[in-house]
Design a protein around this motif. Structure first.
Motif: not given
Length: 566
Positions: A39-43, A68-72, A339-340
């Motif tokens: 999260w700290a990197v992707m945002v 992220l949700l779809a690939y998980a 993702a959350v």
């Protein structure tokens, strides 16, 4: 009772059903911490990479959650992270920029439409089990593409870093534009950009475990906000909408889709090669099996949902996957955690980014690109293969002068032409016996190899087909001309896995020509499938079945017995 076939199909298309039952409790804390690191990197990177794609920063956040949700749910890699990407993002900007003007609502809408189209291509290729497409981009071409992309992307971000206007055109046009507008540079954006870039590079070097992008973005945003935001002379993000994105229907006009399709296919090819490489690297480090075709399928919904919710394209990212792996991620739970947190960022935290300076975002992109460059690979490649090195340089030069798409297309075409040339020019050689062994090697490479009077042992260097048989025939005739004493030719076919009709016909004619010269012909180490082809071509009939040998030594001994040599 459940249908076992239906259950098998469900598990194949939903790999999460395979690994989630075996999820271990002691993995939860590492996955939670890895999710926070992601999260700290992707945002910050999502908003920064939006600048590469040419869309507002908020679209970078819209991209992350559905992908992220779809690939998980659908991916086969335990640690692969999908998200915004520099290489494919630039191709997206170029593709959409040919149709619409950057900064307009139409450009943003078409960028999301392109993501949906990319997702449809990914999914279709996966269903058709076309995972082999990634092999059409050789490693030197991909490396050259990335090296060229580093320079193209950096020069595109330099105007944002310095607070001057950008320009279109190739790398050298943009570079000249920067030099021309240097007198317009203001102190505030330059300081913001250069300090942000220096901080990014220092943090990565001195404290790689710290999320440098988040720290730099937060610090720059706070400082610029305290100093007055836009009033400082630094361009800032401004208002970013809070809440979830609305469902956005793609533009389904045939004319528009046909214009987007070439770029979409290029992104699928490049993105899939990068994603598969990242997935395999993660699997080598932490275990697990990768299904290339399922990876294609997983990238489909990840892109389709991203596009439908106002985002842009995503692919598996080696850099983000490395972050997850280094942070201790054990499974895709880490991606779900990220993702959350990104979801709550959209709902609650976007007002905090109002004073986010554009030069800081440019610095994040430039630092990411500098991290990708590997000059040492080019030096190593020069030592290993001049052909591949030249191809890599051509790809880089093509990107800098012609454009990104043209550069990689040129590299792929040159690689295919090189492959065709090498396949059509098999390296045949006269063989001799190494003293004291039953090994037979090229007499050119091994001068100590023993030749046999009256016998030419000749190795066919590769498969026999319409493009190679002529070269092979010419080389064999040259070897015969150099050995006027030869009365028998023993053709070693160990390297021949395939023979087509054209090669069979020409080989038959060559054998007849050699026999008319009073030279007999025999074969050794012929594979069954190739011998079947020879039989159908009439070669076995004129050579006679008894002149086919399993070992080279058998062929040599048969000749010696025929000559009465002990």
């Amino acid at each position: 009772m459940a249908n076992p076939d239906a259950a098998s199909v469900t598990h194949r298309f939903l790999p999460i059903l395979d690994w989630i039952p075996g999820y271990r409790r002691d993995w939860l804390l590492p996955d939670l911490l890895a999710g926070l690191a992601l999260w700290a990197v992707m945002v910050p990177e999502g908003m920064a990479y939006a600048g590469i794609v040419g869309v507002p920063p908020i679209m970078g956040l819209y991209t992350i959650v559905p992908a992220l949700l779809a690939y998980a749910l659908l991916g086969t890699s335990r640690q692969l992270v999908v998200g915004p990407d520099t290489a494919t993002g630039l191709i997206s900007a170029i593709t959409v920029g040919a149709i619409a003007t950057q900064g307009t609502a139409e450009f943003n809408s078409l960028t999301s439409t392109l993501a949906v189209l990319i997702g449809l291509f990914f999914f279709s290729f996966g269903v058709m089990r076309m995972g082999w497409v990634a092999s059409f981009i050789p490693t030197p071409v991909m490396r050259g593409f990335i090296e060229g992309l580093v320079y193209v992307t950096i020069i595109g971000q330099v105007p944002h870093l310095l607070g001057i206007s950008g320009a279109s055109g190739n790398f050298f046009t943009k570079l000249w534009h920067v030099f021309q507008h240097l007198p317009e540079v203001s102190l505030a954006p330059v300081l913001t950009g250069l300090l942000s870039l220096s901080a990014m590079l220092l943090l990565r070097h001195l404290a790689p475990a710290i999320p440098a992008a988040l720290v730099v973005m937060a610090t720059a945003t706070i400082v610029i906000g305290l100093l007055g935001g836009e009033a400082t002379g630094v361009h800032v993000a401004g208002h970013l909408p809070s809440g979830l994105p609305h469902l956005t229907l793609p533009n389904l006009e045939i004319s528009t889709l046909s214009e987007l399709a070439p770029g979409a296919l290029a992104i699928v090819l490049v993105g899939y090669a990068e994603a598969l490489g990242a997935a395999k690297a993660a699997a080598l480090q932490s275990g697990g099996k990768i299904d290339p075709n399922q990876e294609l399928i997983a990238h489909g919904p990840a892109n389709i949902l991203s596009g439908l919710f106002g985002g842009f394209l995503v692919v598996g990212s080696l850099s983000k996957t490395s972050v997850a792996t280094a942070a201790g991620a054990r499974s895709q739970i880490a991606n779900l955690v990220a993702a959350v947190f990104c979801f709550f960022t959209l709902i609650l935290l976007t007002p905090l980014f109002r004073n986010m300076p554009q030069p800081a975002l440019a610095a994040i992109v430039i630092a990411a690109m500098l991290h990708l460059t590997k000059p040492s690979y080019l030096r190593e490649l020069f030592e290993r293969s001049r052909w591949s090195f030249a191809n890599t340089l051509i790809v880089i030069a093509g990107e800098l002068t012609l454009g990104v798409l043209q550069g990689i297309a040129l590299g792929v075409v040159l690689s295919l032409l090189t492959l065709i040339y090498l396949a059509s020019h098999p390296r045949g050689a006269e063989l001799g016996q190494l003293p004291g062994t039953e090994a037979y090697r090229s007499v050119q490479r091994h001068p100590e190899a023993v030749r046999f009077p009256g016998l030419l042992i000749w190795r066919m260097g590769g498969d026999l087909f319409f493009a190679s048989i002529g070269h092979m025939s010419t080389a064999l005739r040259a070897s015969l001309a150099a050995r006027p004493d030869v009365k028998r030719v023993l053709l070693d076919c160990a390297a021949v896995n395939f023979s087509d009709v054209s090669a069979g016909d020409e080989l038959l004619g060559l054998i007849k020509e050699v026999q008319n010269m009073g030279i007999s012909v025999a074969f050794v180490r012929v594979r069954d499938a190739v011998r079947d082809d020879m039989k159908r071509a009439g070669i076995e009939a004129i050579v006679e079945p008894g002149n086919f040998y399993e070992r080279t030594t058998d062929g040599v001994r048969a000749w010696q017995q025929q000559r009465g040599v002990a």
